[in-house]
Each structure stands twice: as structure tokens, then as C-alpha cells.
Design a protein around this motif. Structure first.
Motif, PDB file in Angstrom:
ATOM      1  N   PHE A  79      -6.992  -0.906  -3.045  1.00 55.72           N
ATOM      2  CA  PHE A  79      -6.561  -0.635  -1.666  1.00 55.72           C
ATOM      3  C   PHE A  79      -7.631   0.147  -0.902  1.00 55.72           C
ATOM      4  CE2 PHE A  79      -2.086  -1.398  -3.127  1.00 55.72           C
ATOM      5  CZ  PHE A  79      -1.766  -2.369  -2.180  1.00 55.72           C
ATOM      6  N   ARG A  80      -8.337   1.034  -1.606  1.00 56.34           N
ATOM      7  CA  ARG A  80      -9.386   1.813  -0.934  1.00 56.34           C
ATOM      8  C   ARG A  80     -10.524   0.911  -0.472  1.00 56.34           C
ATOM      9  NH1 ARG A  80     -13.944   3.505  -2.892  1.00 56.34           N
ATOM     10  NH2 ARG A  80     -13.267   3.167  -5.058  1.00 56.34           N
ATOM     11  N   THR A  81     -10.856  -0.099  -1.259  1.00 57.58           N
ATOM     12  CA  THR A  81     -11.972  -0.990  -0.908  1.00 57.58           C
ATOM     13  C   THR A  81     -11.532  -2.164  -0.036  1.00 57.58           C
ATOM     14  OG1 THR A  81     -11.694  -2.176  -3.006  1.00 57.58           O
ATOM     15  CG2 THR A  81     -13.314  -0.373  -2.951  1.00 57.58           C
ATOM     16  N   HIS A  82     -10.223  -2.259   0.232  1.00 54.11           N
ATOM     17  CA  HIS A  82      -9.694  -3.298   1.125  1.00 54.11           C
ATOM     18  C   HIS A  82      -8.817  -2.630   2.191  1.00 54.11           C
ATOM     19  CE1 HIS A  82     -10.746  -5.563  -2.512  1.00 54.11           C
ATOM     20  NE2 HIS A  82     -10.889  -6.616  -1.727  1.00 54.11           N
ATOM     21  N   PRO A  83      -9.433  -1.834   3.066  1.00 56.08           N
ATOM     22  CA  PRO A  83      -8.638  -1.072   4.044  1.00 56.08           C
ATOM     23  C   PRO A  83      -7.873  -1.954   5.025  1.00 56.08           C
ATOM     24  CG  PRO A  83     -10.983  -0.961   4.573  1.00 56.08           C
ATOM     25  CD  PRO A  83     -10.880  -1.590   3.223  1.00 56.08           C
ATOM     26  N   ASP A  84      -8.248  -3.213   5.141  1.00 52.37           N
ATOM     27  CA  ASP A  84      -7.576  -4.124   6.067  1.00 52.37           C
ATOM     28  C   ASP A  84      -6.363  -4.806   5.445  1.00 52.37           C
ATOM     29  OD1 ASP A  84      -9.324  -5.416   4.278  1.00 52.37           O
ATOM     30  OD2 ASP A  84      -9.447  -7.190   5.564  1.00 52.37           O
ATOM     31  N   ARG A  85      -6.084  -4.540   4.163  1.00 46.19           N
ATOM     32  CA  ARG A  85      -4.979  -5.212   3.488  1.00 46.19           C
ATOM     33  C   ARG A  85      -3.881  -4.202   3.145  1.00 46.19           C
ATOM     34  NH1 ARG A  85      -6.886 -10.419   0.125  1.00 46.19           N
ATOM     35  NH2 ARG A  85      -8.862 -10.816   1.178  1.00 46.19           N
ATOM     36  N   ASP A  86      -2.639  -4.602   3.359  1.00 49.11           N
ATOM     37  CA  ASP A  86      -1.499  -3.729   3.126  1.00 49.11           C
ATOM     38  C   ASP A  86      -0.686  -4.123   1.903  1.00 49.11           C
ATOM     39  OD1 ASP A  86      -1.957  -2.037   5.327  1.00 49.11           O
ATOM     40  OD2 ASP A  86      -1.053  -3.513   6.682  1.00 49.11           O
ATOM     41  N   ARG A  94       0.833  -1.200   0.000  1.00 51.04           N
ATOM     42  CA  ARG A  94       0.000   0.000   0.000  1.00 51.04           C
ATOM     43  C   ARG A  94       0.871   1.255   0.000  1.00 51.04           C
ATOM     44  NH1 ARG A  94      -5.278   1.205   1.701  1.00 51.04           N
ATOM     45  NH2 ARG A  94      -5.583  -0.978   2.335  1.00 51.04           N
TER      46      ARG A  94
END
Length: 299
Positions: free
Chosen positions: A222-229, A198
Motif C-alpha cells: 500500500f505504501r508503494t501504491h498510494p493511488d490504490r485503496d 487500505r
């Protein structure tokens, strides 16, 4: 230039891989065949047409493939890739897919270029298995089938045992991987080593159309998966293996796929030592990421 057919189910990482292929001076893309998987066949076909039109590559024909696996139904990946598949809005395509079905065109092109065609499979292997059923000699006609799929030593990404593409049509995968075809398998083992973080954004530099689109695809993901880096570069790594095979290390193996046990469905097992399948077991991560980013940008 390698003559390639790309079998795909776009999909965010499929879209990135298609950008790489269409920008690469080392690849001559003869056509794109679509399959259900990340999204419905209707969505994956429209996504391929949209992307080709965005890249001004309407010279590359699109062929519709399989809407269902050999048995059962596909488990779509909208939860990962976003609405309709690639997670970005592109204009509706003006073109329509070619009337020839994907398995037929795979067989026809391979027959016309015996020993000279590379097929890159970025989704479930349904179209390839159906092409083999139409013409068993296909296994000897294709120079190489590069497959993004499987979890050999790594944990699966759908179940503990299975990777998404193999899980979506394990019967097709078992058919193809045991066919005697020259296969290069790019499994999660190496894909999960090759990723954009990210905080690495903007990920792809430059101001080309594909660079701008790739940045939008990744930013939206990344915006739609805030829990993933991190975003694993699965399909782009398979395409990188076509462009620069020495980016990866390989081991020869006979590969089998679990097709019956519901708990272990899609499990991919490699028996190393001999066989027609080259299983990618290592990757030069920095070189691979550089090639992926540069190819997407078209530099």
C-alpha cells in the motif's frame, strides 16, 4: 489432509497463499515448484526458499521450473509486486532447490499418488504443460488442478481481455485447460470481489511470524501504491478454494484460450454446460476473507 504440490511465482499474493498452505492443518504440502512470471525464475525460486526458511519449513523441497514460457518471454510483474517479487526483505536462503526439474517432479509425484494429488497453480501454467508433454497420462493422474487465472466475464488486468497468469503463457494455458484434467479455475471474476482495503489494516491479526510478515507485505504494498485503496486476494482465494471448496460457487465449462491474435492474446472463454473445468462464478466474500486472514496468521 489433502496432498498438494504448489506451483508458484512469488510474488506478494503468492507469498500470502504459501503462508496459508503451510499453516493449514488441512493441507500436506509435498513440495513447491517455481516458475517465472511475477519475477524471474531466479527471484521466484529464492523467494520460495526464503519464505520456507522464515517459516521454519525446510522440510518442504523447492524445485526450479520454467524460466521462459512455451513461446516468447514472460512479462514480469515487478511494477506490481516490488523489487525481487514479494516486496519485503528476507534473509538469503541457506538451502538450494532440489536438482529435479519441476515438470519431472510433478509427473513423478502424481504417478506415485494417482488420484490423490492436488496441484495448486498460482502462476503461468508452463510447468504443468511441460509435465503433460512428458507424460500425457498426467491428466488422469491428478485429482484436481486448482488454477488462479483467467478473466471470463471480468475485464483483464494486463490487457482488456487477459489476466496476468494466462497472458504470460497462453499456449501453456490452452494446453492444460483442454487436456481433460480436472481443473478448478479461480478467475478475476471472483478474485476482484475478494480484497483487503487500505483502511482495513492491520488486515491480519495476531503475533505469529506469518501474521507479522503478512502485515509487512501488505503495508509495503500500500505504501508503494498510494493511488490504490484495495489489494485483491487472488492467489490466497485460490488457496482458500483448496482448503474450503464451498466458499465458492462453480459452473462446469469447456474453456479455451486465445493463443494467436495479439490483441486478444490470453483471452479466456468458457462455454458453460459441460466439461472438465469448474469455473468459479461466485464467492462468499466474508467467509473467504476470514479464512484467508486466519490461515495466514496460523489460527
Amino acid at each position: 489432509m489433502a496432498k498438494v504440490l504448489i506451483d508458484t511465482d512469488p510474488g506478494t499474493d503468492d507469498a500470502l497463499a504459501l503462508m496459508m498452505a503451510l499453516n493449514s492443518p488441512d493441507l500436506d504440502v509435498l513440495g513447491v515448484t517455481t516458475v517465472g512470471g511475477n519475477a524471474t525464475l531466479a527471484h521466484t525460486t529464492r523467494n520460495a526458499l526464503r519464505l520456507l526458511e522464515y517459516m521454519e519449513r525446510t522440510d518442504v523441497p523447492v524445485y526450479r521450473g520454467s524460466a521462459r514460457p512455451l513461446r516468447g518471454r514472460y512479462h514480469y510483474g515487478y511494477y506490481f509486486h516490488g523489487a525481487a517479487g514479494p516486496g519485503v526483505r528476507l534473509p538469503s536462503p541457506k538451502a538450494a532447490p532440489h536438482p529435479t526439474a519441476a515438470p519431472e517432479v510433478i509427473t513423478q509425484v502424481a504417478s506415485g499418488r494417482r488420484g490423490g494429488l492436488v496441484v495448486v497453480a498460482l502462476g503461468p501454467l508452463t510447468n504443468i504443460a511441460k509435465a503433460l508433454a512428458l507424460e500425457p497420462r498426467l491428466a488422469g493422474w491428478i485429482k484436481e488442478l486448482v488454477v488462479m487465472g483467467g478473466a471470463v466475464e471480468a475485464q483483464g488486468n494486463v490487457t482488456q481481455h487477459a489476466e496476468f497468469n494466462i497472458y504470460n503463457d497462453p499456449l501453456a494455458a490452452a494446453t492444460v485447460l483442454s487436456s481433460g484434467m480436472a481443473v478448478t479455475l479461480v478467475p478475476l471474476d471472483v478474485c476482484t470481489q475478494t480484497f483487503f482495503r487500505r483502511d482495513e489494516g492491520p488486515w491480519v491479526s495476531g503475533n505469529t511470524r506469518t501474521a507479522r510478515l503478512a502485515r509487512k507485505v501488505l503495508a509495503n504494498w500500500f505504501r508503494t501504491h498510494p493511488d490504490r485503496d484495495r489489494y485483491d486476494l487472488c492467489d490466497p482465494l485460490a488457496m482458500a478454494a483448496v482448503i474450503q471448496p464451498d466458499l465458492l460457487a462453480y459452473r462446469r465449462a469447456e474453456v479455451s484460450v486465445e493463443t494467436e491474435d495479439s490483441e486478444r492474446l490470453g483471452l479466456t472463454v468458457a462455454r458453460y454446460g459441460s466439461g472438465r473445468v469448474k469455473v468459479a462464478s461466485g464467492v462468499d466474500v466474508d467467509r473467504a476473507k476470514g479464512l484467508i486472514a486466519g490461515s495466514i496468521a496460523g489460527v
